[in-house]
Motif scaffolding. Structure first.
Motif, PDB file in Angstrom:
ATOM      1  N   PRO B  15       0.819  -1.219   0.000  1.00  0.00           N
ATOM      2  CA  PRO B  15       0.000   0.000   0.000  1.00  0.00           C
ATOM      3  C   PRO B  15       0.849   1.262   0.000  1.00  0.00           C
ATOM      4  O   PRO B  15       0.568   2.197  -0.757  1.00  0.00           O
ATOM      5  CB  PRO B  15      -0.803  -0.094   1.294  1.00  0.00           C
ATOM      6  CG  PRO B  15      -0.710  -1.493   1.737  1.00  0.00           C
ATOM      7  CD  PRO B  15       0.532  -2.082   1.164  1.00  0.00           C
ATOM      8  N   LEU B  18       2.321   2.055  -3.403  1.00  0.00           N
ATOM      9  CA  LEU B  18       1.334   2.620  -4.328  1.00  0.00           C
ATOM     10  C   LEU B  18       1.069   4.085  -3.995  1.00  0.00           C
ATOM     11  O   LEU B  18       0.960   4.935  -4.892  1.00  0.00           O
ATOM     12  CB  LEU B  18       0.025   1.820  -4.267  1.00  0.00           C
ATOM     13  CG  LEU B  18       0.068   0.397  -4.809  1.00  0.00           C
ATOM     14  CD1 LEU B  18      -1.305  -0.242  -4.736  1.00  0.00           C
ATOM     15  CD2 LEU B  18       0.570   0.378  -6.250  1.00  0.00           C
ATOM     16  N   ARG B  19       0.997   4.375  -2.716  1.00  0.00           N
ATOM     17  CA  ARG B  19       0.804   5.772  -2.307  1.00  0.00           C
ATOM     18  C   ARG B  19       1.949   6.634  -2.816  1.00  0.00           C
ATOM     19  O   ARG B  19       1.734   7.740  -3.320  1.00  0.00           O
ATOM     20  CB  ARG B  19       0.713   5.865  -0.781  1.00  0.00           C
ATOM     21  CG  ARG B  19      -0.567   5.278  -0.205  1.00  0.00           C
ATOM     22  CD  ARG B  19      -0.522   5.223   1.310  1.00  0.00           C
ATOM     23  NE  ARG B  19      -0.563   6.544   1.925  1.00  0.00           N
ATOM     24  CZ  ARG B  19      -0.364   6.752   3.231  1.00  0.00           C
ATOM     25  NH1 ARG B  19      -0.110   5.733   4.038  1.00  0.00           N
ATOM     26  NH2 ARG B  19      -0.424   7.979   3.717  1.00  0.00           N
ATOM     27  N   ASP B  93     -10.142   5.347  -7.108  1.00  0.00           N
ATOM     28  CA  ASP B  93     -11.137   5.618  -6.067  1.00  0.00           C
ATOM     29  C   ASP B  93     -10.707   5.193  -4.678  1.00  0.00           C
ATOM     30  O   ASP B  93     -11.484   4.616  -3.929  1.00  0.00           O
ATOM     31  CB  ASP B  93     -12.457   4.896  -6.392  1.00  0.00           C
ATOM     32  CG  ASP B  93     -12.992   5.328  -7.732  1.00  0.00           C
ATOM     33  OD1 ASP B  93     -12.841   6.513  -8.047  1.00  0.00           O
ATOM     34  OD2 ASP B  93     -13.546   4.479  -8.444  1.00  0.00           O
ATOM     35  N   ASN B  94      -9.489   5.522  -4.360  1.00  0.00           N
ATOM     36  CA  ASN B  94      -9.073   5.136  -3.016  1.00  0.00           C
ATOM     37  C   ASN B  94      -8.973   6.342  -2.096  1.00  0.00           C
ATOM     38  O   ASN B  94      -8.320   7.334  -2.406  1.00  0.00           O
ATOM     39  CB  ASN B  94      -7.743   4.386  -3.076  1.00  0.00           C
ATOM     40  CG  ASN B  94      -7.382   3.836  -1.715  1.00  0.00           C
ATOM     41  OD1 ASN B  94      -6.708   4.489  -0.943  1.00  0.00           O
ATOM     42  ND2 ASN B  94      -7.892   2.665  -1.407  1.00  0.00           N
ATOM     43  N   GLN B  96      -7.501   6.761   0.737  1.00  0.00           N
ATOM     44  CA  GLN B  96      -6.147   7.048   1.216  1.00  0.00           C
ATOM     45  C   GLN B  96      -5.373   7.904   0.211  1.00  0.00           C
ATOM     46  O   GLN B  96      -4.736   8.886   0.572  1.00  0.00           O
ATOM     47  CB  GLN B  96      -5.411   5.725   1.466  1.00  0.00           C
ATOM     48  CG  GLN B  96      -3.983   5.890   1.924  1.00  0.00           C
ATOM     49  CD  GLN B  96      -3.904   6.396   3.350  1.00  0.00           C
ATOM     50  OE1 GLN B  96      -4.134   5.653   4.282  1.00  0.00           O
ATOM     51  NE2 GLN B  96      -3.580   7.684   3.513  1.00  0.00           N
ATOM     52  N   ILE B  97      -5.476   7.502  -1.036  1.00  0.00           N
ATOM     53  CA  ILE B  97      -4.767   8.225  -2.094  1.00  0.00           C
ATOM     54  C   ILE B  97      -5.262   9.664  -2.201  1.00  0.00           C
ATOM     55  O   ILE B  97      -4.483  10.610  -2.297  1.00  0.00           O
ATOM     56  CB  ILE B  97      -4.970   7.509  -3.451  1.00  0.00           C
ATOM     57  CG1 ILE B  97      -4.442   6.067  -3.395  1.00  0.00           C
ATOM     58  CG2 ILE B  97      -4.314   8.291  -4.571  1.00  0.00           C
ATOM     59  CD1 ILE B  97      -2.956   5.939  -3.427  1.00  0.00           C
TER      60      ILE B  97
END
Lengths: 115, 115
Positions: B15, B18-19, B93-94, B96-97
């Motif tokens: 994760p 990806l961030r 659509d996250n 966190q992002i």
DNA sequence: GATATATTTCGTTAAATAACGAAATGAGAT
DNA sequence: ATCTCATTTCGTTATTTAACGAAATATATC
């Protein structure tokens, strides 16, 4: 959750699981056939199949005594569909994969699925 | 080797990595900025950046005291390019992002990179 | 050249992953 | 209903991965 998005990449992060996907693209196989091809313990293969199924890449169907695994033709996740459609792009030109495919041609189910 | 092909998927299987990719797509950042945004130990962030660099997703460039990381505009591996081009498709659509991106806008480098 | 500070490396710990064999389960065949 | 297999689950072990803080390294700036 970002962790959910990652499940797909994790499923693809194992050599044996990629080999399974390519095998199943050639034709559906039962667990014992996959086991015979990968030369792993059946319990190990079963787990790999479970992970691929959870990620949406494959489906299962009973046929007689055997559970056959299929490439999932209707994935809910469009990303799964993309990867399946373009699998050769992601893991092209691999010796192991080529060897697997050759073995499938000459695979004797009778032999593979009897102890 | 199949293990080599997998490096790419493994790099995407975290994760925080990806961030980082999404952050860098907005603009280049130095390690201390990324650290401040992810709220992790700098050593941890440094390792994540190393993994992303090894996989070909990002490049680094020194600027003054800082090492800045950039999205790699010329990846040797065409698969890397594809993922970078379509990153939103893979992790859309996250929450966190989205939150990360908002934080970048109001990021104060002076504050982030001084103890 | 010394110093300050950002970054990386090292050593450790905790958690996740992959593998195995044995035991349990379940479904078809007798 | 029982038997026979294929398959799954369980418990264990070894490896890999992610995280931390402390120490080492590197590089501007003074």
């Amino acid at each position: 959750m970002l962790n959910e998005k990652i499940k797909l990449f994790k499923a693809l992060s194992d050599p044996n699981r990629l080999r399974i996907l390519k095998m199943l693209q050639l034709k559906p196989l039962c667990v014992c056939e996959v086991t015979s091809l990968l030369n792993l313990a059946t319990s190990t293969v079963s787990k790999h199949l479970h992970i691929l199924k959870e990620a949406g890449f494959i489906t299962e169907k009973k046929d007689g005594k055997w559970v056959y695994y299929y490439i999932n033709n209707n994935p809910a996740d469009k990303r799964v569909n993309r990867i399946l459609m373009e699998l050769d792009f992601w893991i092209s030109d691999n010796q192991q994969i080529i060897s697997d495919i050759n073995k499938i041609e000459e695979l004797d189910k009778q032999l593979a699925c009897t102890p």
